[in-house]
Motif scaffolding. Sequence first.
Motif, PDB file in Angstrom:
ATOM      1  N   GLY A  96       0.833  -1.193   0.000  1.00 42.08           N
ATOM      2  CA  GLY A  96       0.000   0.000   0.000  1.00 42.08           C
ATOM      3  C   GLY A  96       0.867   1.243   0.000  1.00 42.08           C
ATOM      4  N   VAL A  97       0.324   2.347  -0.450  1.00 45.15           N
ATOM      5  CA  VAL A  97       1.054   3.615  -0.497  1.00 45.15           C
ATOM      6  C   VAL A  97       0.246   4.688   0.208  1.00 45.15           C
ATOM      7  N   ILE A  98       0.907   5.454   1.053  1.00 44.03           N
ATOM      8  CA  ILE A  98       0.286   6.621   1.681  1.00 44.03           C
ATOM      9  C   ILE A  98       0.934   7.874   1.118  1.00 44.03           C
ATOM     10  N   VAL A  99       0.103   8.768   0.612  1.00 45.14           N
ATOM     11  CA  VAL A  99       0.585  10.081   0.170  1.00 45.14           C
ATOM     12  C   VAL A  99       0.018  11.102   1.143  1.00 45.14           C
ATOM     13  N   ALA A 100       0.834  11.529   2.093  1.00 41.41           N
ATOM     14  CA  ALA A 100       0.396  12.545   3.054  1.00 41.41           C
ATOM     15  C   ALA A 100       0.487  13.911   2.391  1.00 41.41           C
ATOM     16  N   LEU A 115       2.187   7.004  -9.574  1.00 43.78           N
ATOM     17  CA  LEU A 115       1.800   5.793  -8.845  1.00 43.78           C
ATOM     18  C   LEU A 115       0.887   4.917  -9.690  1.00 43.78           C
ATOM     19  N   LEU A 116      -0.018   5.534 -10.403  1.00 43.74           N
ATOM     20  CA  LEU A 116      -0.950   4.771 -11.244  1.00 43.74           C
ATOM     21  C   LEU A 116      -0.245   4.174 -12.460  1.00 43.74           C
ATOM     22  N   ALA A 117       0.916   4.721 -12.820  1.00 46.19           N
ATOM     23  CA  ALA A 117       1.656   4.236 -13.990  1.00 46.19           C
ATOM     24  C   ALA A 117       2.710   3.188 -13.619  1.00 46.19           C
ATOM     25  N   GLN A 118       2.712   2.723 -12.365  1.00 46.54           N
ATOM     26  CA  GLN A 118       3.690   1.722 -11.936  1.00 46.54           C
ATOM     27  C   GLN A 118       3.498   0.406 -12.692  1.00 46.54           C
ATOM     28  N   THR A 119       4.593  -0.288 -12.937  1.00 40.68           N
ATOM     29  CA  THR A 119       4.485  -1.603 -13.582  1.00 40.68           C
ATOM     30  C   THR A 119       3.741  -2.587 -12.681  1.00 40.68           C
ATOM     31  N   SER A 120       3.806  -2.341 -11.371  1.00 41.87           N
ATOM     32  CA  SER A 120       3.032  -3.125 -10.408  1.00 41.87           C
ATOM     33  C   SER A 120       2.270  -2.136  -9.540  1.00 41.87           C
ATOM     34  N   GLN A 124      -3.290  -0.657  -2.551  1.00 45.18           N
ATOM     35  CA  GLN A 124      -4.020   0.502  -2.035  1.00 45.18           C
ATOM     36  C   GLN A 124      -3.158   1.760  -2.201  1.00 45.18           C
ATOM     37  N   ILE A 125      -3.794   2.838  -2.593  1.00 44.43           N
ATOM     38  CA  ILE A 125      -3.158   4.153  -2.623  1.00 44.43           C
ATOM     39  C   ILE A 125      -4.057   5.078  -1.820  1.00 44.43           C
ATOM     40  N   LEU A 184      -5.829   2.260   9.037  1.00 46.96           N
ATOM     41  CA  LEU A 184      -7.003   1.865   8.253  1.00 46.96           C
ATOM     42  C   LEU A 184      -6.653   0.988   7.059  1.00 46.96           C
ATOM     43  N   MET A 185      -5.389   0.883   6.735  1.00 47.96           N
ATOM     44  CA  MET A 185      -4.982   0.080   5.592  1.00 47.96           C
ATOM     45  C   MET A 185      -4.865  -1.394   5.986  1.00 47.96           C
ATOM     46  N   THR A 186      -4.854  -2.258   4.983  1.00 45.85           N
ATOM     47  CA  THR A 186      -4.824  -3.707   5.239  1.00 45.85           C
ATOM     48  C   THR A 186      -3.632  -4.402   4.603  1.00 45.85           C
ATOM     49  N   THR A 187      -2.764  -3.667   3.925  1.00 44.67           N
ATOM     50  CA  THR A 187      -1.636  -4.297   3.231  1.00 44.67           C
ATOM     51  C   THR A 187      -0.523  -4.668   4.206  1.00 44.67           C
ATOM     52  N   GLU A 188       0.304  -5.626   3.807  1.00 47.42           N
ATOM     53  CA  GLU A 188       1.403  -6.079   4.662  1.00 47.42           C
ATOM     54  C   GLU A 188       2.533  -5.059   4.732  1.00 47.42           C
ATOM     55  N   THR A 189       2.783  -4.382   3.646  1.00 41.24           N
ATOM     56  CA  THR A 189       3.802  -3.338   3.619  1.00 41.24           C
ATOM     57  C   THR A 189       3.153  -2.020   3.201  1.00 41.24           C
TER      58      THR A 189
END
Length: 483
Positions: A96-100, A115-120, A124-125, A184-189
């Motif tokens: 997941g990515v947080i943009v503060a 971020l939307l153009a990432q190869t992967s 969550q963003i 609030l996020m659920t991703t492992e990293t």
Amino acid sequence: MDTPLGSLDRALALASPRISPVRTPVISVMIHGGVMVLWLVLFARAFFLHGVGAWSTGIAYVIYDTALLLFVAWKSLSLMRPLPAAPASRPTPTLGVIVAAHNEAAVLPITLNALLAQTSVPTQIVIADDGSTDGTAQLLASRFGLVDPGEGKLSEPSSLYPAMRWLRVPHGGKARALNAAMLLMTTETVMTVDADTLLEPEACAAMANAFAALPQLVVAAGLLSPVCSRTLSGRFFQWFQTYEYIRNFVSRYAWMRAHSLLLISGAFACFRREAVLTVGGFDPDCLVEDYELIHRLRRYSFDRGLDWDVRVIGTAKARTDAPSTLPSFLRQRRRWFAGFLQTQYWYRSMIGNRRYGTLGTLMLPVKAFDTVQPLYGLAAFGLLLAFLFGGRFTIVLPVLTIILLKIAIDLAFQAWSVHLYRRWSGDSSTSSFAMALLASVIEPFSFQLMRHAGATLGWVYFLLKRNEWGTQHRVGLNAGNEP
């Protein structure tokens, strides 16, 4: 009823050294007091000696800086060899990515599009909107298809970009916004990306692969390149900061090899979410919340024998907005250095402590000397000018010989760093050997003095117990430098 953020605050209170007073160990007092007393003694010699020894402050500065360069060169030798292949990967953890963002509407679209153009593309963003009042809400609704979730709530996925969500929180600073999103996020990293930072297309995949390959990895830093405005002042600061960043990242690699890396950049870093929540998240009372968090994670790991690791990932790259004027540069370095002093003081019980391995016995004592390095540097330059204008040429001539020798060493290290950085990152577009060498010659009499001046202001900031960022002006990525 308790809230998740309230629970995190209590966890932070239990983990943080600032809550209950820490008795300063004798070894810490001796190390910090020693470097300060040494500076006073060496500086006083200028008024009593007539030979080159009168410039003892400068000689000590040159010796210390050269010793660090030799250490980094030695520890970074492995970059000359092909990097070992990553071990067989375990399942790639969710990312997941947080943009503060606080009033970052001018640059936010550039960051989000990257971020939307990432190869992967991340799972969550989350845009953690820290009480913005500049049109961020309208931007997220109209351009990215997000619906205002109300304060403190995570929105439904965007109608245009399913990975994207919006979290709106009252303005409380970057650390609190990051904590609220991480809970609030659920991703492992979870990767933190500043709203003025532009990721290269492979950045997210490189981070995820690193965490898959290294089960003990809790924090990974990416490589950053500075971007300034296209004004004359901006070009000047980008020139020097480009090579400063290259040297710094090679240095971080060296300290990583010594299992003592502390400095990562929250503008582009990835964390194992569970580990961060375990130690209480980011500290909103620290001026450099990312730097302080690494200390807390390291201490927690050593105290419990967990063998957690912090690394720099050479294949994860990004560009970030950097100061383009002297006032903005001094503000940045003032805050950075004040936060460094703040963290050094909070974690004084680790300094010189063998319980913390090389980190306690080498890295943190080095940082103790770094607290007064700006004083050594500025005093050395001031004394040189005083000798020169005072006609004390019997001192000036041997001092100039020492300076020329140091510049030659710096030239060699600069070339070495650029070469290693190119091999490590695969990026030769941001560096030039000729410009790097020219920067080495000019830097001691210009950019280096500005760095020391900003750090000295940081001492004032720290002693006055100031705890705000100051106004940030984003001009680099938003000045036509985006791809």
